[in-house]
Design a protein around this motif. Structure first.
Motif, PDB file in Angstrom:
ATOM      1  N   GLY A 105      -7.248   6.801   2.655  1.00 52.05           N
ATOM      2  CA  GLY A 105      -6.314   5.713   2.424  1.00 52.05           C
ATOM      3  C   GLY A 105      -5.292   5.589   3.538  1.00 52.05           C
ATOM      4  O   GLY A 105      -4.695   4.536   3.736  1.00 52.05           O
ATOM      5  N   GLU A 106      -5.087   6.653   4.292  1.00 53.21           N
ATOM      6  CA  GLU A 106      -4.206   6.575   5.466  1.00 53.21           C
ATOM      7  C   GLU A 106      -4.937   5.694   6.461  1.00 53.21           C
ATOM      8  O   GLU A 106      -6.130   5.901   6.718  1.00 53.21           O
ATOM      9  CB  GLU A 106      -3.944   7.979   6.023  1.00 53.21           C
ATOM     10  CG  GLU A 106      -2.770   8.063   6.979  1.00 53.21           C
ATOM     11  CD  GLU A 106      -3.046   7.590   8.385  1.00 53.21           C
ATOM     12  OE1 GLU A 106      -2.083   7.251   9.086  1.00 53.21           O
ATOM     13  OE2 GLU A 106      -4.225   7.550   8.802  1.00 53.21           O
ATOM     14  N   GLU A 107      -4.259   4.695   7.038  1.00 53.36           N
ATOM     15  CA  GLU A 107      -5.014   3.637   7.702  1.00 53.36           C
ATOM     16  C   GLU A 107      -5.902   4.114   8.854  1.00 53.36           C
ATOM     17  O   GLU A 107      -6.993   3.577   9.046  1.00 53.36           O
ATOM     18  CB  GLU A 107      -4.101   2.497   8.143  1.00 53.36           C
ATOM     19  CG  GLU A 107      -2.948   2.903   9.041  1.00 53.36           C
ATOM     20  CD  GLU A 107      -2.018   1.720   9.311  1.00 53.36           C
ATOM     21  OE1 GLU A 107      -2.240   0.628   8.768  1.00 53.36           O
ATOM     22  OE2 GLU A 107      -1.089   1.900  10.104  1.00 53.36           O
ATOM     23  N   LEU A 161       0.806  12.146   4.784  1.00 52.58           N
ATOM     24  CA  LEU A 161       0.410  12.910   3.594  1.00 52.58           C
ATOM     25  C   LEU A 161       1.363  14.073   3.390  1.00 52.58           C
ATOM     26  O   LEU A 161       1.760  14.403   2.275  1.00 52.58           O
ATOM     27  CB  LEU A 161      -1.029  13.415   3.708  1.00 52.58           C
ATOM     28  CG  LEU A 161      -1.531  14.216   2.485  1.00 52.58           C
ATOM     29  CD1 LEU A 161      -2.983  13.894   2.159  1.00 52.58           C
ATOM     30  CD2 LEU A 161      -1.359  15.718   2.646  1.00 52.58           C
ATOM     31  N   GLY A 178       0.788  -1.229   0.000  1.00 54.40           N
ATOM     32  CA  GLY A 178       0.000   0.000   0.000  1.00 54.40           C
ATOM     33  C   GLY A 178       0.820   1.278   0.000  1.00 54.40           C
ATOM     34  O   GLY A 178       0.289   2.357  -0.199  1.00 54.40           O
ATOM     35  N   ASP A 191      -8.771   2.083  -0.958  1.00 53.04           N
ATOM     36  CA  ASP A 191      -9.068   3.499  -1.221  1.00 53.04           C
ATOM     37  C   ASP A 191      -8.191   4.033  -2.362  1.00 53.04           C
ATOM     38  O   ASP A 191      -8.351   5.184  -2.774  1.00 53.04           O
ATOM     39  CB  ASP A 191      -8.838   4.334   0.044  1.00 53.04           C
ATOM     40  CG  ASP A 191      -9.399   5.736  -0.122  1.00 53.04           C
ATOM     41  OD1 ASP A 191     -10.596   5.835  -0.412  1.00 53.04           O
ATOM     42  OD2 ASP A 191      -8.648   6.719  -0.001  1.00 53.04           O
ATOM     43  N   VAL A 233      -4.902  -3.449   9.127  1.00 55.12           N
ATOM     44  CA  VAL A 233      -5.231  -2.815   7.848  1.00 55.12           C
ATOM     45  C   VAL A 233      -4.216  -3.305   6.824  1.00 55.12           C
ATOM     46  O   VAL A 233      -3.007  -3.214   7.049  1.00 55.12           O
ATOM     47  CB  VAL A 233      -5.161  -1.273   7.935  1.00 55.12           C
ATOM     48  CG1 VAL A 233      -5.595  -0.649   6.602  1.00 55.12           C
ATOM     49  CG2 VAL A 233      -6.031  -0.746   9.077  1.00 55.12           C
ATOM     50  N   ASN A 234      -4.712  -3.872   5.734  1.00 57.10           N
ATOM     51  CA  ASN A 234      -3.828  -4.304   4.652  1.00 57.10           C
ATOM     52  C   ASN A 234      -4.362  -3.881   3.297  1.00 57.10           C
ATOM     53  O   ASN A 234      -5.569  -3.805   3.086  1.00 57.10           O
ATOM     54  CB  ASN A 234      -3.648  -5.835   4.652  1.00 57.10           C
ATOM     55  CG  ASN A 234      -2.520  -6.319   5.546  1.00 57.10           C
ATOM     56  OD1 ASN A 234      -2.690  -7.248   6.329  1.00 57.10           O
ATOM     57  ND2 ASN A 234      -1.355  -5.689   5.449  1.00 57.10           N
TER      58      ASN A 234
HETATM   59  C1  FMN Z   1      -1.926   9.987   2.831  1.00 57.84           C
HETATM   60  C2  FMN Z   1      -1.846   8.501   2.766  1.00 57.84           C
HETATM   61  C3  FMN Z   1      -2.646   7.819   1.859  1.00 57.84           C
HETATM   62  C4  FMN Z   1      -2.601   6.430   1.781  1.00 57.84           C
HETATM   63  N1  FMN Z   1      -3.389   5.795   0.867  1.00 57.84           N
HETATM   64  C5  FMN Z   1      -3.365   4.441   0.808  1.00 57.84           C
HETATM   65  C6  FMN Z   1      -4.221   3.744  -0.102  1.00 57.84           C
HETATM   66  O1  FMN Z   1      -4.988   4.348  -0.858  1.00 57.84           O
HETATM   67  N2  FMN Z   1      -4.166   2.393  -0.108  1.00 57.84           N
HETATM   68  C7  FMN Z   1      -3.338   1.697   0.722  1.00 57.84           C
HETATM   69  O2  FMN Z   1      -3.344   0.476   0.706  1.00 57.84           O
HETATM   70  N3  FMN Z   1      -2.532   2.320   1.580  1.00 57.84           N
HETATM   71  C8  FMN Z   1      -2.534   3.672   1.651  1.00 57.84           C
HETATM   72  N4  FMN Z   1      -1.726   4.300   2.567  1.00 57.84           N
HETATM   73  C9  FMN Z   1      -0.907   3.469   3.468  1.00 57.84           C
HETATM   74  C10 FMN Z   1      -1.736   3.001   4.670  1.00 57.84           C
HETATM   75  O3  FMN Z   1      -1.664   3.973   5.692  1.00 57.84           O
HETATM   76  C11 FMN Z   1      -1.241   1.673   5.235  1.00 57.84           C
HETATM   77  O4  FMN Z   1       0.129   1.746   5.421  1.00 57.84           O
HETATM   78  C12 FMN Z   1      -1.534   0.476   4.359  1.00 57.84           C
HETATM   79  O5  FMN Z   1      -2.886   0.413   4.001  1.00 57.84           O
HETATM   80  C13 FMN Z   1      -1.160  -0.800   5.071  1.00 57.84           C
HETATM   81  O6  FMN Z   1      -1.355  -1.913   4.238  1.00 57.84           O
HETATM   82  P1  FMN Z   1      -0.118  -2.741   3.672  1.00 57.84           P
HETATM   83  O7  FMN Z   1       0.827  -2.931   4.799  1.00 57.84           O
HETATM   84  O8  FMN Z   1      -0.728  -4.014   3.211  1.00 57.84           O
HETATM   85  O9  FMN Z   1       0.463  -1.939   2.578  1.00 57.84           O
HETATM   86  C14 FMN Z   1      -1.739   5.702   2.636  1.00 57.84           C
HETATM   87  C15 FMN Z   1      -0.937   6.394   3.539  1.00 57.84           C
HETATM   88  C16 FMN Z   1      -0.979   7.769   3.603  1.00 57.84           C
HETATM   89  C17 FMN Z   1      -0.104   8.477   4.584  1.00 57.84           C
END
Ligand code: FMN
Ligand code: SF4
Ligand code: FES
Lengths: 445, 158
Positions: A173-175, A404, A56, A84, A208-209
């Motif tokens: 999208g931020e978890e 962000l 992500g 997201d 959250v994944n």
């Molecule tokens: C501003 C911002 C937007 C994010 N948007 C997403 C997103 O759209 N999809 C996503 O999977 N992770 C997004 N992340 C990362 C998540 O916070 C989180 O690290 C992630 O969903 C964890 O899943 P993973 O370990 O499987 O990647 C975003 C982080 C930030 C700071």
């Protein structure tokens, strides 16, 4: 690089790719069977041993995250699937959901079994209407076939999946923004700790994944840890903290290339190879001037950094924020970096949730300064102001709640440091590229 | 009553999915917004009553997502979003938005005088391989021109 046979995208464009029957005919749900025959902790160990890192954006190891849940927790534990996907340039989750919904559902089921969760919330950005309809149909098929609901396949394991649609906001999208949004509130990211694994959705332990991360889990169960670790880049021997970049990865390529699209390759492909061999090269026989390596939050590579490997370390070594979402956007040599940077800053200003002053003000002022430059009224000193603002905002300087802001600062830092002469020339020549439509929208972010 | 019994039924059907009714805020707002083309204050009050929370809490959430329209600015029959983020911008997204704006005589955010189309700018729609792209309601269309956009909108609103 020798030809790589896609695994995650293997079923894309097959006629039956969306149906349960089609998925089963291709061996689907065998990984879930395998998992149900194991102890949940052993499934987690397997994922941990594979060193699958989150797809992500942050690259945190998935199996390790699952072990942070409290042991023997009596109450509910939740899984949130982060769909997201809104980082500009990124569209691989959409393809996974639209083309092969059961692969994702199987990954969700295995993850839930491993973390002992019987409820998964899939947070889907509103704009993915097609994904919503495909997933909704696939989930219904699973309930009818006993693959969701109570006592799945007689194992005693229960699971419900709820599809939850967002409302067009990147910060969801931020978890923890996602969690707040799901709870029915404004998507204001939470101060951490506590991390979601301890206190997340509805104040319960939550994992959250990302969609792609969960799809990888299916194949780790099917093909094993050794298979997964045979793909990609092993840890850097000179860096004891490096975990390596294992497994296949979906790379999105868009912008000024002949054949934009999504390709699956071993982690670590070079930026040049990705553009030339997998996207038909830069369009109109032009050269690349700048390349976004992993969504705009990661900043820019310059043309002389084209050999950067796209693993978890490569972009970092070239001064970018990281691999991010591995979404590569190519900017050709006829395009102004001033216009490109403006586009990035405007996005971040529009999407900042506004909780932290450095982020809210920093993103808005960087956009305004670039608006002034693009209206022909810039000063060369503005570039230093932009850098100063960028240096002061984010988790890295320690002034904001979420990432962000770092993602807003990085394109500014990279663009001005790597392309400064172009910015100065633009300002000195008094160029103006602000369009009437942009002026009209200007007050509105 | 702003909300029909049928809308109420659809909102209530969301309750069992969540341990806390407040989580039904976004689903409820979507249901109402789709049907009424805005979320009037009276509807906010009625949603709040169903969810057993304060109307201000609904409004707080709703106003955060610039997605939902209040009653003074209802949506037209079609909502057309034009992506203005990087990959689309590099392939003519901003020009597309500008052309449509002239064609329909409406600024981004506005609705045509006949109430047929609301034009919006969007941030990355997650279809960058088909830049420039648009969203009509919640269906994405890729590799667009002003002509193909108008054709799709005429088609869907027939
Ligand atoms: C501003 C911002 C937007 C994010 N948007 C997403 C997103 O759209 N999809 C996503 O999977 N992770 C997004 N992340 C990362 C998540 O916070 C989180 O690290 C992630 O969903 C964890 O899943 P993973 O370990 O499987 O990647 C975003 C982080 C930030 C700071
Ligand atoms: S860093 Fe920006 S987006 Fe993140 S919580 Fe703070 S204001 Fe919101
Ligand atoms: S930038 Fe327009 S869809 Fe991604």
């Amino acid at each position: 690089m020798p030809h790589f046979e896609p695994v995650l995208l293997a079923r894309v464009a097959k006629e039956s790719s969306q149906s349960l029957d089609g998925y089963r005919a291709d061996g689907g749900y065998a990984a879930l069977d395998k998992a149900l025959g194991m102890a949940p902790a052993d499934v987690t160990t397997k994922v941990k041993d594979s060193v699958l890192r989150g797809r992500g954006g942050a690259g945190f190891p998935a199996g390790l995250k699952w072990t942070f849940l409290p042991k023997d927790h009596p109450g509910p534990i939740y899984l949130c699937i982060n769909a997201d996907e809104s980082e500009p340039g990124t569209f691989n989750n959409r393809i996974l959901m639209e083309e092969d919904p059961h692969q994702l559902i199987e990954g969700i089921a295995i993850a839930c079994y491993a973390i002992r969760s019987s409820k998964a919330y899939l947070y889907l950005r509103y704009e993915y209407g097609r994904s919503y309809r495909v997933l909704d149909a696939a989930i219904k098929e699973c309930y009818a076939a006993g693959l969701l609901g109570t006592n799945i396949k007689g194992s005693g394991f229960d699971l419900d999946i709820v599809l939850h649609r967002g409302a067009a906001a990147y910060i969801c999208g931020e978890e923890t923004g996602l969690i707040e949004s799901l709870e029915g509130k404004r998507a204001w990211p939470r101060i951490k700790p506590p991390f979601p694994a301890i206190e997340g959705l509805f104040r319960k332990p939550t994992i959250v994944n990302n969609v792609e991360t969960l799809c990888c889990v299916v194949h780790i169960l099917n093909r094993g840890v050794e298979w997964f670790k045979s793909i990609g880049v092993p840890p850097d021997a000179s860096n004891p903290r490096d975990l390596g970049s294992f497994g296949p990865k979906l790379y999105c390529i868009s912008g000024h290339v002949n054949e934009p699209g999504c390709v699956e390759l071993p982690l670590g492909v070079s930026t040049r190879e990705l553009i030339d061999e997998h996207a038909g090269g830069v369009w109109k026989d032009r050269q690349a001037k700048a390349i976004v390596p992993g969504g705009i939050s990661m900043g820019f590579l310059s043309a002389d950094e084209l050999d950067t490997p796209l693993d978890f370390n490569g972009p970092l070594k070239a001064g970018c924020l990281g691999l991010g979402t591995a979404a590569v956007v190519v900017v050709d040599d006829q395009t102004s970096m001033v216009d490109v940077l403006y586009n990035c800053c405007r996005f971040m200003s529009h999407e900042s949730c506004g909780q932290c002053t450095p982020c809210r003000e920093g993103t808005a002022w960087s956009t305004k300064i670039l608006e002034r430059i693009r209206s022909g009224h810039g000063k060369v000193e503005d570039l230093d102001t932009l850098l100063e603002v960028a240096e002061s905002m984010g988790i890295i300087p320690g002034t904001t709640i979420c990432g962000l802001s770092d993602g807003a600062a990085w394109p500014v830092k990279n663009a001005i440091r790597k392309f400064r002469p172009e910015f100065e020339e633009y300002i000195r020549a008094g160029r103006r590229t602000m369009t009437p439509a942009q002026e009209l929208m200007a007050g509105a972010h | 009553m702003a909300l029909s019994e049928q809308i109420r039924e659809r909102i209530r059907a969301e309750f069992p999915k969540y341990p806390d009714r407040r989580a039904v805020t976004l689903p409820a707002l979507h249901i109402v917004h789709d049907e009424l083309r805005s979320v009037p204050f009276a509807a906010i009050e009625e949603i709040a009553e169903l969810l057993e929370i304060h109307p201000a809490e609904i409004h707080d959430t709703m106003s955060f997502y610039q997605f939902f329209r209040e009653e003074d600015r209802p949506l037209g029959r079609q909502r057309v979003w034009v992506c203005r983020s990087i990959s689309c911008m590099l392939r003519g997204g901003e020009e597309l938005l500008e052309t449509l704006s002239h064609k329909w005589r409406v600024a981004p955010g506005g609705t045509t005088a006949d109430g047929r189309v609301s034009l919006e700018y969007a941030e990355c729609l997650g279809a960058c391989e088909g830049a420039p792209c648009i969203l009509v309601n919640d269906e994405c269309h890729t590799n667009m021109t002003a002509e193909s956009t108008v054709a799709i909108v005429n088609d869907t609103s027939s």
